[in-house]
Design a protein around this motif. Structure first.
Motif, PDB file in Angstrom:
ATOM      1  N   GLY A 164      47.155  53.424  32.873  1.00  0.00           N
ATOM      2  CA  GLY A 164      47.007  52.008  32.450  1.00  0.00           C
ATOM      3  C   GLY A 164      45.413  51.652  32.108  1.00  0.00           C
ATOM      4  N   THR A 165      45.488  50.289  31.794  1.00  0.00           N
ATOM      5  CA  THR A 165      44.108  49.528  31.605  1.00  0.00           C
ATOM      6  C   THR A 165      44.072  48.186  32.452  1.00  0.00           C
ATOM      7  OG1 THR A 165      45.152  48.340  29.573  1.00  0.00           O
ATOM      8  CG2 THR A 165      44.039  50.327  29.195  1.00  0.00           C
ATOM      9  N   LEU A 166      42.843  47.998  32.913  1.00  0.00           N
ATOM     10  CA  LEU A 166      42.578  46.966  33.676  1.00  0.00           C
ATOM     11  C   LEU A 166      41.556  46.200  32.905  1.00  0.00           C
ATOM     12  CD1 LEU A 166      42.887  45.337  36.475  1.00  0.00           C
ATOM     13  CD2 LEU A 166      41.144  46.803  37.114  1.00  0.00           C
ATOM     14  N   THR A 167      41.784  44.996  32.742  1.00  0.00           N
ATOM     15  CA  THR A 167      40.807  43.829  32.185  1.00  0.00           C
ATOM     16  C   THR A 167      40.638  42.774  32.909  1.00  0.00           C
ATOM     17  OG1 THR A 167      41.820  44.702  30.061  1.00  0.00           O
ATOM     18  CG2 THR A 167      40.428  42.522  30.060  1.00  0.00           C
ATOM     19  N   LEU A 168      39.377  42.395  33.227  1.00  0.00           N
ATOM     20  CA  LEU A 168      38.807  41.233  34.148  1.00  0.00           C
ATOM     21  C   LEU A 168      38.061  40.261  33.082  1.00  0.00           C
ATOM     22  CD1 LEU A 168      39.264  43.419  36.183  1.00  0.00           C
ATOM     23  CD2 LEU A 168      37.320  42.239  37.664  1.00  0.00           C
ATOM     24  N   THR A 169      38.558  39.102  33.118  1.00  0.00           N
ATOM     25  CA  THR A 169      37.946  37.890  32.241  1.00  0.00           C
ATOM     26  C   THR A 169      37.739  36.601  33.022  1.00  0.00           C
ATOM     27  OG1 THR A 169      39.293  39.133  30.285  1.00  0.00           O
ATOM     28  CG2 THR A 169      38.240  36.846  29.880  1.00  0.00           C
ATOM     29  N   PRO A 170      36.604  36.276  32.843  1.00  0.00           N
ATOM     30  CA  PRO A 170      36.291  34.902  33.360  1.00  0.00           C
ATOM     31  C   PRO A 170      37.082  33.765  32.937  1.00  0.00           C
ATOM     32  CG  PRO A 170      34.448  35.795  32.419  1.00  0.00           C
ATOM     33  CD  PRO A 170      35.235  36.830  32.336  1.00  0.00           C
ATOM     34  N   ARG A 171      37.447  32.771  33.300  1.00  0.00           N
ATOM     35  CA  ARG A 171      37.993  31.619  32.947  1.00  0.00           C
ATOM     36  C   ARG A 171      37.470  30.456  32.766  1.00  0.00           C
ATOM     37  NH1 ARG A 171      41.450  28.914  35.967  1.00  0.00           N
ATOM     38  NH2 ARG A 171      43.003  28.229  34.359  1.00  0.00           N
ATOM     39  N   PRO A 172      37.264  29.979  31.488  1.00  0.00           N
ATOM     40  CA  PRO A 172      36.436  28.730  30.982  1.00  0.00           C
ATOM     41  C   PRO A 172      36.222  27.778  32.008  1.00  0.00           C
ATOM     42  CG  PRO A 172      37.690  29.572  29.112  1.00  0.00           C
ATOM     43  CD  PRO A 172      38.146  30.156  30.383  1.00  0.00           C
ATOM     44  N   ALA A 173      37.311  27.487  32.731  1.00  0.00           N
ATOM     45  CA  ALA A 173      37.321  26.288  33.723  1.00  0.00           C
ATOM     46  C   ALA A 173      36.870  26.943  35.111  1.00  0.00           C
ATOM     47  CB  ALA A 173      38.901  25.730  33.728  1.00  0.00           C
ATOM     48  N   GLY A 174      36.685  28.220  35.195  1.00  0.00           N
ATOM     49  CA  GLY A 174      36.554  28.639  36.704  1.00  0.00           C
ATOM     50  C   GLY A 174      37.435  29.643  37.308  1.00  0.00           C
ATOM     51  N   GLY A 175      37.325  30.516  37.936  1.00  0.00           N
ATOM     52  CA  GLY A 175      38.051  31.700  38.464  1.00  0.00           C
ATOM     53  C   GLY A 175      38.063  32.781  37.503  1.00  0.00           C
ATOM     54  N   MET A 176      39.121  33.685  37.401  1.00  0.00           N
ATOM     55  CA  MET A 176      39.171  34.753  36.842  1.00  0.00           C
ATOM     56  C   MET A 176      40.653  35.259  36.166  1.00  0.00           C
ATOM     57  SD  MET A 176      37.254  38.427  37.988  1.00  0.00           S
ATOM     58  CE  MET A 176      38.517  38.554  39.512  1.00  0.00           C
ATOM     59  N   ARG A 177      40.721  35.792  35.402  1.00  0.00           N
ATOM     60  CA  ARG A 177      42.018  36.366  34.865  1.00  0.00           C
ATOM     61  C   ARG A 177      42.115  37.693  34.898  1.00  0.00           C
ATOM     62  NH1 ARG A 177      41.971  34.684  30.164  1.00  0.00           N
ATOM     63  NH2 ARG A 177      43.235  32.843  30.551  1.00  0.00           N
ATOM     64  N   VAL A 178      42.818  38.675  35.618  1.00  0.00           N
ATOM     65  CA  VAL A 178      42.875  40.008  35.718  1.00  0.00           C
ATOM     66  C   VAL A 178      44.419  40.525  35.101  1.00  0.00           C
ATOM     67  CG1 VAL A 178      43.078  41.986  37.334  1.00  0.00           C
ATOM     68  CG2 VAL A 178      41.773  39.898  37.893  1.00  0.00           C
TER      69      VAL A 178
ATOM     70  N   GLU B 104      45.977  35.149  37.727  1.00  0.00           N
ATOM     71  CA  GLU B 104      44.801  34.207  37.358  1.00  0.00           C
ATOM     72  C   GLU B 104      44.564  33.309  38.517  1.00  0.00           C
ATOM     73  OE1 GLU B 104      44.653  32.230  33.547  1.00  0.00           O
ATOM     74  OE2 GLU B 104      46.477  33.288  32.985  1.00  0.00           O
ATOM     75  N   ASN B 105      43.530  32.732  38.718  1.00  0.00           N
ATOM     76  CA  ASN B 105      43.116  31.883  39.757  1.00  0.00           C
ATOM     77  C   ASN B 105      42.049  30.810  39.447  1.00  0.00           C
ATOM     78  OD1 ASN B 105      40.934  33.694  39.859  1.00  0.00           O
ATOM     79  ND2 ASN B 105      40.513  33.285  42.025  1.00  0.00           N
ATOM     80  N   THR B 106      42.204  29.670  40.121  1.00  0.00           N
ATOM     81  CA  THR B 106      41.099  28.571  39.999  1.00  0.00           C
ATOM     82  C   THR B 106      39.889  29.192  40.940  1.00  0.00           C
ATOM     83  OG1 THR B 106      42.177  27.322  41.748  1.00  0.00           O
ATOM     84  CG2 THR B 106      42.695  26.797  39.562  1.00  0.00           C
ATOM     85  N   GLY B 107      38.837  28.733  40.778  1.00  0.00           N
ATOM     86  CA  GLY B 107      37.641  28.926  41.457  1.00  0.00           C
ATOM     87  C   GLY B 107      36.309  28.564  40.699  1.00  0.00           C
ATOM     88  N   GLU B 108      35.173  28.941  41.415  1.00  0.00           N
ATOM     89  CA  GLU B 108      33.875  28.825  40.495  1.00  0.00           C
ATOM     90  C   GLU B 108      33.740  29.568  39.477  1.00  0.00           C
ATOM     91  OE1 GLU B 108      30.809  29.904  43.428  1.00  0.00           O
ATOM     92  OE2 GLU B 108      31.714  28.705  45.025  1.00  0.00           O
ATOM     93  N   LYS B 109      32.945  28.846  38.414  1.00  0.00           N
ATOM     94  CA  LYS B 109      32.523  29.767  37.246  1.00  0.00           C
ATOM     95  C   LYS B 109      31.917  30.928  37.271  1.00  0.00           C
ATOM     96  CE  LYS B 109      32.986  25.808  34.346  1.00  0.00           C
ATOM     97  NZ  LYS B 109      32.258  24.901  33.306  1.00  0.00           N
ATOM     98  N   LEU B 110      32.344  31.953  36.821  1.00  0.00           N
ATOM     99  CA  LEU B 110      31.868  33.213  36.674  1.00  0.00           C
ATOM    100  C   LEU B 110      31.130  33.810  35.307  1.00  0.00           C
ATOM    101  CD1 LEU B 110      34.775  35.066  38.551  1.00  0.00           C
ATOM    102  CD2 LEU B 110      32.916  33.689  39.677  1.00  0.00           C
TER     103      LEU B 110
END
Length: 360
Positions: free
Chosen positions: A335-349, A287-293
């Motif tokens: 395996g499986t890969l899932t990308l989800t935007p974080r509500p506070a910004g950035g993304m969770r992979v 996960e990382n911080t960043g702009e909202k996606l």
């Protein structure tokens, strides 16, 4: 594979149906012969005279022959019609297969009716065609994008060389430096394409690997880049044993963390890396911080050469294959890969891979 010509399935079914019908008729007539006619007395009185058994048996044999002939004709005709009706779905599947082999992948069978063996086969074949069509379309887009991406540094190099050739007052050192930058980008792109192809073909040796150790190694390797950009990397988790390619899984960690570092806040950003074990899988989360996606943007980031333009920094844009390589490596390891935007910004992979008992 070449095969010698043989009887069609419809003809074989027709002959089988007629044969069974004839066998049933013969058995029925034989039972009449054995249990009725042979037990009749030699002479039997009937109204109007006397019936001789031999005459009755002769007449029965003649009538039986005619009946068997009629039964054979009915069996052949009815078997041919029934076999054609039963094999009609198979003919549609065969025609769809021929269209697919000729390059037409948009055709679908869409067999009507309730579920049975033929309809299950048709539905599975339609699903296969859909996946194959999507894969071919993706490969075509990939080839077109790869050609464009490879052509760009070559065109820039040619333009720089033309300037150096025609302008005697140009700064040679600057041209060399720009050529080196362009050439490095072309090399990185080529290596990424080769890695993507290798992972997609699953041409790698599998071994016991601890995903948590690879995550720590990737974090240590990328620490200078993170410090330069003012990014903090926090790692946590437990031993996560998997079977796969150590090189590819390390590359997967590197790509995820580098992506999380580059596409982060301008300063004081954070990257969280965690490994965990579930019942039958191990999980790597970055996960990382960043702009909202938006979810729509995130859904496109695993496609080759697809970039979120608002998230690209000019000093480290990459070649547009980072997450595409992660996706391919994950799929190559089942395996499986899932990308989800974080509500506070950035993304969770999240990468989820099949687990295995540790053997070290």
């Amino acid at each position: 594979m070449e095969r010698a010509p043989g009887l069609s399935v419809r003809l074989r079914l027709t002959l089988s149906y007629a044969g069974f019908l004839m066998l049933a008729g013969v058995m029925l007539l034989a039972s009449v012969w054995v249990f009725i006619l042979r037990n009749l007395p030699e002479y039997t009185g009937v109204p109007g005279g006397v019936l001789i058994r031999s005459t009755l048996m002769h007449d029965f044999a003649s009538a039986a022959g005619v009946e068997l002939f009629i039964l054979l004709m009915v069996g052949l005709g009815g078997g041919w019609l029934l076999a054609g009706r039963m094999l009609a779905p198979l003919n549609r599947i065969t025609n769809a297969t021929r269209l697919a082999t000729s390059g037409s992948l948009s055709h679908r069978i869409r067999l009507p009716g309730r579920r049975d063996e033929f309809r299950e086969l048709a539905d599975d074949f339609d699903g296969m065609l859909a996946r194959l069509e999507a894969h071919v379309a993706e490969q075509r887009r990939f080839a077109a994008n790869a050609s464009h991406e490879l052509r760009t540094p070559l065109a820039i190099s040619k333009a720089l060389l033309d300037v150096a050739r025609t302008d005697p007052d140009c700064d040679t050192d600057e041209v060399i430096e720009r050529l080196d930058t362009v050439n490095t980008r072309a090399i990185d792109l080529t290596e990424a394409l080769l890695l993507l192809s290798r992972a997609d073909q699953r041409s790698f040796v599998r071994e016991n690997v601890d995903l948590s150790l690879l995550a720590e190694e990737a974090a240590e390797t990328l620490l200078p880049l993170a410090e330069k950009r003012g990014i903090t990397i926090e790692t946590s988790g437990e031993i996560t044993p998997v079977v796969g390619s150590r090189t590819l899984l390390l590359q997967l960690n590197m790509n995820l963390m580098q992506n999380a570092i580059v596409h982060n806040l301008p300063e004081d950003g954070t990257v969280w890396v965690n490994t965990s074990v579930r019942a039958r899988t191990v999980v790597l989360t970055v996960e990382n911080t960043g702009e909202k996606l938006t979810p729509q943007l995130v859904a496109t980031l695993t496609e080759p050469f697809q970039r979120g333009t608002e998230r690209i920094h000019t000093d480290h844009a990459g070649v547009g294959l980072g997450l595409a390589i992660v996706k391919t490596i994950t799929q190559a390891h089942d395996g499986t890969l899932t990308l989800t935007p974080r509500p506070a910004g950035g993304m969770r992979v999240t990468v989820e891979l099949p687990t295995t008992a540790p053997r070290w």
